[in-house]
Design a protein around this motif. Sequence first.
Motif, short mmCIF file in Angstrom:
data_model
loop_
_atom_site.label_atom_id
_atom_site.label_comp_id
_atom_site.label_asym_id
_atom_site.label_seq_id
_atom_site.Cartn_x
_atom_site.Cartn_y
_atom_site.Cartn_z
N LEU A 74 0.70 -1.19 -0.15
CA LEU A 74 0.07 0.09 0.07
C LEU A 74 1.04 1.22 -0.16
O LEU A 74 0.43 2.26 -0.70
N VAL A 75 2.11 1.17 0.64
CA VAL A 75 2.94 2.37 0.77
C VAL A 75 3.31 2.38 -0.76
O VAL A 75 3.43 3.65 -1.28
N GLU A 76 3.72 1.56 -1.48
CA GLU A 76 4.16 1.35 -3.00
C GLU A 76 2.90 1.96 -3.54
O GLU A 76 3.38 2.72 -4.87
N ALA A 77 1.86 1.78 -3.38
CA ALA A 77 0.71 2.42 -4.06
C ALA A 77 0.28 3.84 -3.84
O ALA A 77 -0.57 4.34 -4.39
N GLY A 78 1.02 4.41 -2.89
CA GLY A 78 0.87 5.92 -2.40
C GLY A 78 0.22 6.28 -1.20
O GLY A 78 0.28 7.07 -0.64
N TYR A 79 -0.06 5.16 -0.39
CA TYR A 79 -0.59 5.14 0.73
C TYR A 79 0.49 5.68 1.80
O TYR A 79 1.42 5.45 1.76
N THR A 80 0.14 6.68 2.93
CA THR A 80 1.07 6.69 4.04
C THR A 80 0.49 5.85 5.24
O THR A 80 -0.51 5.95 5.66
N HIS A 81 1.59 5.10 5.88
CA HIS A 81 1.34 4.32 7.09
C HIS A 81 1.43 5.17 8.24
O HIS A 81 2.41 5.74 8.27
N ARG A 82 0.41 5.05 8.82
CA ARG A 82 0.24 6.13 9.99
C ARG A 82 0.38 5.16 11.45
O ARG A 82 0.06 5.81 12.45
N GLY A 83 0.88 4.00 11.28
CA GLY A 83 0.89 3.18 12.49
C GLY A 83 -0.49 2.60 13.02
O GLY A 83 -1.34 2.86 12.38
N ASP A 84 -0.59 2.09 14.36
CA ASP A 84 -1.76 1.43 14.74
C ASP A 84 -2.84 2.39 15.47
O ASP A 84 -3.79 1.99 15.67
N LEU A 85 -2.29 3.49 15.53
CA LEU A 85 -3.26 4.67 16.32
C LEU A 85 -3.71 4.02 17.53
O LEU A 85 -4.83 4.61 17.81
N GLY A 86 -2.96 3.33 18.12
CA GLY A 86 -3.56 3.00 19.51
C GLY A 86 -4.62 1.82 19.45
O GLY A 86 -5.01 1.14 20.56
N VAL A 87 -4.59 1.14 18.23
CA VAL A 87 -5.18 -0.13 18.35
C VAL A 87 -4.57 -1.29 17.75
O VAL A 87 -4.15 -1.20 16.66
N THR A 88 -4.20 -2.15 18.57
CA THR A 88 -3.39 -3.19 18.28
C THR A 88 -3.90 -4.06 17.24
O THR A 88 -5.07 -4.41 17.00
N ASP A 89 -3.16 -4.69 16.16
CA ASP A 89 -3.44 -5.21 14.93
C ASP A 89 -4.39 -4.79 14.09
O ASP A 89 -4.80 -5.41 13.37
N ARG A 90 -4.11 -3.53 14.01
CA ARG A 90 -4.83 -2.55 13.13
C ARG A 90 -3.77 -1.29 12.65
O ARG A 90 -3.59 -0.40 13.32
N GLU A 91 -3.56 -1.42 11.41
CA GLU A 91 -2.42 -0.53 11.07
C GLU A 91 -3.16 0.32 9.82
O GLU A 91 -3.94 -0.02 8.97
N SER A 92 -3.18 1.75 10.40
CA SER A 92 -3.90 2.78 9.70
C SER A 92 -3.00 3.12 8.30
O SER A 92 -1.85 3.56 8.69
N MET A 93 -3.84 3.37 7.25
CA MET A 93 -3.15 4.00 5.90
C MET A 93 -3.93 4.93 5.49
O MET A 93 -5.03 5.14 5.29
N ALA A 94 -3.02 6.08 5.39
CA ALA A 94 -3.72 7.43 4.80
C ALA A 94 -3.89 7.51 3.25
O ALA A 94 -2.85 6.83 2.58
N GLU A 95 -5.02 7.89 2.85
CA GLU A 95 -5.24 7.98 1.41
C GLU A 95 -4.34 8.78 0.61
O GLU A 95 -4.05 9.78 0.86
N PRO A 96 -3.99 7.97 -0.69
CA PRO A 96 -3.31 9.13 -1.62
C PRO A 96 -4.23 10.16 -2.53
O PRO A 96 -3.70 11.01 -3.10
N ASP A 97 -5.52 9.95 -2.31
CA ASP A 97 -6.21 10.64 -3.20
C ASP A 97 -7.94 10.50 -2.78
O ASP A 97 -8.36 10.08 -1.83
#
Length: 183
Positions: A74-97
Amino acid sequence: MLERMAITVVPYSPEWPQQFSRIAADLGRSLAGVPVVAIEHVGSTSVPGLAAKPVIDIDVIVRREHVDAAIAALVEAGYTHRGDLGVTDRESMAEPDEPRRNVYVCVEGTLHVRNHLAVRDILRRRPDLRDRYGAVKSALAQNPGLDIGAYLAGKSPVLQEVLAESDLTAAEKDAILRLNTGT
């Protein structure tokens, strides 16, 4: 302290499932080399007739050993990894568009995933709960100084009613309540 900002809740839009389908197809192409269990439309935009913040919520569900590969794709596709934001086993990805979306890489079978799917499925089959939930969200959004934490906490009582219909255990429902209310 959480940032205070206007929370916008709008009537249901039939465009939301179409937006999800387009995003899911793009995600599928981006994740072609990753064994994905499912790409699920979750959150209020996934429930026909439910008022919602106009943001598509998507859970990309993978087995634990494929989380890093999914994030990398997803990072390769343009998303930004934002970490788990305090929720274990869930990684947040910010949209590219556009359109606005919350994409989460989630470990299969976790409470977070089961909670999202249970709430969605119950609200889809219980219009009475869907309408009450929508009314609560709309009323909360009328307060321009409300922060996202207070918004989540304000929705919790009706969400607990929804989860009473689920197969989650009492301890799991309590964990969700604590997460949503910050207690």
